[in-house]
Design an enzyme around this catalytic site. Structure first.
Site, PDB file in Angstrom:
ATOM      1  N   LYS A 279      -1.278  58.865  19.279  1.00 15.25           N
ATOM      2  CA  LYS A 279      -1.369  59.779  20.418  1.00 15.25           C
ATOM      3  C   LYS A 279      -2.066  59.117  21.603  1.00 15.25           C
ATOM      4  O   LYS A 279      -1.697  59.338  22.764  1.00 15.25           O
ATOM      5  CB  LYS A 279      -2.116  61.046  19.987  1.00 15.25           C
ATOM      6  CG  LYS A 279      -1.352  61.841  18.931  1.00 15.25           C
ATOM      7  CD  LYS A 279      -2.201  62.947  18.322  1.00 15.25           C
ATOM      8  CE  LYS A 279      -1.428  63.685  17.241  1.00 15.25           C
ATOM      9  NZ  LYS A 279      -2.250  64.719  16.564  1.00 15.25           N
TER      10      LYS A 279
ATOM     11  N   LYS B 172       5.345  61.300  17.233  1.00 18.74           N
ATOM     12  CA  LYS B 172       4.326  60.479  17.884  1.00 18.74           C
ATOM     13  C   LYS B 172       4.348  59.031  17.414  1.00 18.74           C
ATOM     14  O   LYS B 172       4.137  58.110  18.197  1.00 18.74           O
ATOM     15  CB  LYS B 172       2.936  61.077  17.651  1.00 18.74           C
ATOM     16  CG  LYS B 172       2.608  61.322  16.196  1.00 18.74           C
ATOM     17  CD  LYS B 172       1.311  62.064  16.023  1.00 18.74           C
ATOM     18  CE  LYS B 172       1.097  62.462  14.571  1.00 18.74           C
ATOM     19  NZ  LYS B 172       1.991  63.561  14.154  1.00 18.74           N
TER      20      LYS B 172
ATOM     21  N   GLU C  40       6.655  66.942  24.348  1.00 22.15           N
ATOM     22  CA  GLU C  40       5.380  67.647  24.489  1.00 22.15           C
ATOM     23  C   GLU C  40       4.688  67.843  23.141  1.00 22.15           C
ATOM     24  O   GLU C  40       3.459  67.760  23.036  1.00 22.15           O
ATOM     25  CB  GLU C  40       5.601  69.002  25.150  1.00 22.15           C
ATOM     26  CG  GLU C  40       4.333  69.759  25.463  1.00 22.15           C
ATOM     27  CD  GLU C  40       3.512  69.093  26.558  1.00 22.15           C
ATOM     28  OE1 GLU C  40       2.382  68.647  26.252  1.00 22.15           O
ATOM     29  OE2 GLU C  40       3.995  69.008  27.689  1.00 22.15           O
TER      30      GLU C  40
END
Length: 429
Positions: free
Chosen positions: A206, A106, A130
């Site tokens: 995120k 991330k 994902e």
């Protein structure tokens, strides 16, 4: 079914990487049936080769990650080492040598996703990630694919399990911040150094990824406004309960009402107990999506941990391998809107402000005048006084963050205001 296996290289073999390797081995037949070809673990790059790794052939272990991604016979590189470098160079090198990439990184995607997307496109490879947001929860693919025909206006969620566990314990048991953090650490939910979680850095990364996908524009980590939750107190929870609310650390990504800009932010906020996010307990994650045609959707589940994150990685491996068999690639970067990211001062929301004031006549009038002078409308006021001291709680109507900041600055200058105990945004109404 094709008999030649698709070869997978694994960069990193910690909690997540070891679980990916285990699932690839124990579910090999099922994965082969779902993909249309067998997959084979062709190499595992690690820093400590002498560490015992059950279930992994020692002959696959290497400390030379660069040589592994340059082999040329690798179909998919799985990057779970984290950080910016050497992960960025290894990923771009993998693309250059004909491999697609599955990543859980991330921080790198939030800071320099554009470089990775460009390299993947240049070399005709896939970039799937994902597992980078919300662990096992299917979220990236629904945003990139299932909702690709819709217009998303808002994404709001709890995307860090550590902070949600701490805040949930403070709410349900009355514990203070440090006590709740100590419990989270003892249970393995918090790292020895919890800064990335409790100061909102993890959630901000995120948020940048989610905003970029949702609004088809580039949003970098530096574009995300961030506040941690270390200053949240038991008194804040008491005030929240009086309003019929609880407190969560939220990642909020919004499209402006006129559609001309976006915002991305992470901070603690009060939300009504009636809101679906209010009931998210312990270390779970949940993301609430508001789309023009689909309406309101919520994605919920475990947001971290070896098995949940490995599940998301394996899902990407299957998707990438299917694409490879079909000589195709999945969706790449969609940043066609090129919308600007507005500063936090432009954000409009409600506020809960707690003031320590002198307990004498005229104080409320002075405070109300300051709010009026800065164009911030007061919704409710609650005052409690004792022995010459008083607590004044003001809840506003919706106002711009810049106007509220100006109001607070002016309040601090009043002789009758002893201090601003807390400022918290009110969301989800």
């Amino acid at each position: 079914m094709r008999t030649r296996p698709l070869k997978v290289a694994l960069l990193g073999c910690g909690v997540v990487g070891s679980e990916v390797a285990r699932i690839m081995t124990t579910h090999a037949d099922d994965l082969a049936a779902r993909i249309g070809a067998p997959i084979e673990l062709a190499g595992v790059a690690v820093r400590r080769p002498d560490k015992v790794r059950g279930g992994i052939d020692p002959a696959l272990i290497t400390t030379d990650a660069t040589a592994l991604v340059k082999r040329g016979d690798i179909d998919v590189v799985v990057e779970v080492i984290g950080g910016i470098e050497p992960a960025r160079t290894l990923i771009t090198t993998a693309f250059e040598h004909g491999a697609s990439v599955v990543s859980a990184n991330k921080a790198l995607l939030a800071q320099d996703g554009a470089t990775l997307y460009a390299a993947a496109e240049q070399h005709g490879q896939d970039l799937y990630y994902e597992a980078a947001v919300a662990g096992a929860i299917p979220l990236i693919r629904p945003l990139r694919e299932s909702l690709a025909g819709d217009k998303i206006n808002r994404v709001m969620g709890i995307v860090n399990g550590t902070t949600n566990f701490i805040l949930d314990k403070m709410d349900s048991t009355g514990a203070g911040y440090q006590e709740a953090l100590d419990e989270a650490t003892a249970l393995g939910y918090a790292e020895a150094d919890p800064t990335a979680d409790v100061e909102g850095f993890d959630a901000a990364a995120k948020a940048a990824i989610l905003a970029g996908i949702a609004f088809h524009t580039r949003v970098r980590l530096d574009d995300v406004y961030r506040e941690g939750m270390t200053e949240v107190t038991a008194a804040d929870f008491a005030s929240a309960r009086q309003m019929g609310c609880t407190i969560k650390l939220l990642a909020i990504c919004e499209r402006a009402a006129d559609g001309g800009s976006v915002t991305a932010r992470v901070h603690p906020a009060m939300i009504p107990l009636s809101h679906p996010l209010a009931s998210v307990r312990e270390a779970y994650n949940a993301v609430f999506v508001e789309a023009e045609a689909a309406g309101r959707l919520m994605f919920y589940g475990p947001g971290a941990g070896g098995s949940p994150t490995a599940s998301a990685v394996l899902g990407d491996i299957v998707a990438v391998c299917r694409n490879r068999l079909n000589e195709a690639t999945g969706p790449g970067e969609s940043a066609y809107t090129q919308l600007p990211v507005s500063p936090m001062g432009d954000v409009v929301t409600r506020y809960h402000i707690s003031l320590d004031v002198a307990d004498k006549p005229g104080v409320l009038a002075q405070v109300a005048t300051v709010f009026a002078e800065h164009g911030v409308s007061i919704d409710t006021v609650r005052q409690q006084g004792k022995d010459g001291e008083a607590s004044l709680v003001v809840v506003t109507h919706r106002a711009a963050d810049a106007a509220l900041s100006g109001t607070v600055e002016a309040l601090r200058k009043l002789d009758t205001v002893r201090g601003v105990a807390s400022i918290m945004r009110v969301e989800g109404e």
